[in-house]
Motif scaffolding. Structure first.
Motif, short mmCIF file in Angstrom:
data_model
loop_
_atom_site.label_atom_id
_atom_site.label_comp_id
_atom_site.label_asym_id
_atom_site.label_seq_id
_atom_site.Cartn_x
_atom_site.Cartn_y
_atom_site.Cartn_z
N VAL A 133 36.72 38.10 33.90
CA VAL A 133 37.20 37.00 34.74
C VAL A 133 37.88 37.64 35.94
CG1 VAL A 133 38.70 35.00 34.91
CG2 VAL A 133 37.51 35.48 32.77
N ARG A 161 40.73 41.78 37.80
CA ARG A 161 39.81 41.29 36.78
C ARG A 161 40.36 41.59 35.41
NH1 ARG A 161 34.73 45.52 37.71
NH2 ARG A 161 35.75 47.39 36.84
N GLN A 168 34.49 33.48 36.36
CA GLN A 168 33.83 34.35 35.40
C GLN A 168 32.63 35.05 36.02
OE1 GLN A 168 34.43 34.74 31.67
NE2 GLN A 168 33.23 36.52 32.30
N THR A 215 31.67 42.94 33.81
CA THR A 215 31.86 41.61 33.23
C THR A 215 33.34 41.36 32.98
OG1 THR A 215 29.68 41.58 32.19
CG2 THR A 215 31.39 40.18 31.20
#
Length: 121
Positions: free
Chosen positions: A92, A38, A116, A90
């Motif tokens: 991607v 991520r 996302q 939070t």
């Protein structure tokens, strides 16, 4: 070529859950491992979790006990069950796979386009 397609991202409230999936397709002889990385805004891409074809798993300390990775070898698919999500999750999320396209091929790393995940109230 090997293609990876992620799905399952979205907006979720803190404490909620999401399940990410990633399907590998194309010319695939074998997949040795699949994983999730991520990247949050302004930060470097980091490993979240990976799983080998034999079932060995590894998790980043920040997600241990909350995230679970699983792999369907027959379908060349990996899933990431994310529970007790926090705003700091939070990012991607990118799927990758260590794969060979044919018997004598070198193992290469392939990446998906990312999905996302936003954790916010």
């Amino acid at each position: 070529q090997v293609q990876l397609v992620e799905s399952g991202g979205g907006l979720v409230q803190p404490g909620g859950s999401l399940r990410l999936s990633c399907a590998a397709s194309g010319s695939i002889f074998s997949i040795n491992a699949m994983g999730w990385y991520r990247q949050a805004p302004g930060k470097q891409r980091e490993l979240v979790s990976y799983i080998t074809s034999g079932g060995s798993t590894n998790y980043a300390n920040s997600v241990k006990g909350r995230f679970t990775i699983s792999m369907d070898n027959a379908k060349n698919t990996v899933h990431l069950q994310m529970n007790s999500l926090k705003p700091e999750d939070t990012a991607v999320y990118y799927c990758n796979a260590a794969a060979r396209r044919y018997y004598s091929d070198l193992e290469r790393i392939y990446w998906g386009q990312g999905t996302q995940v936003i954790v916010s109230s």
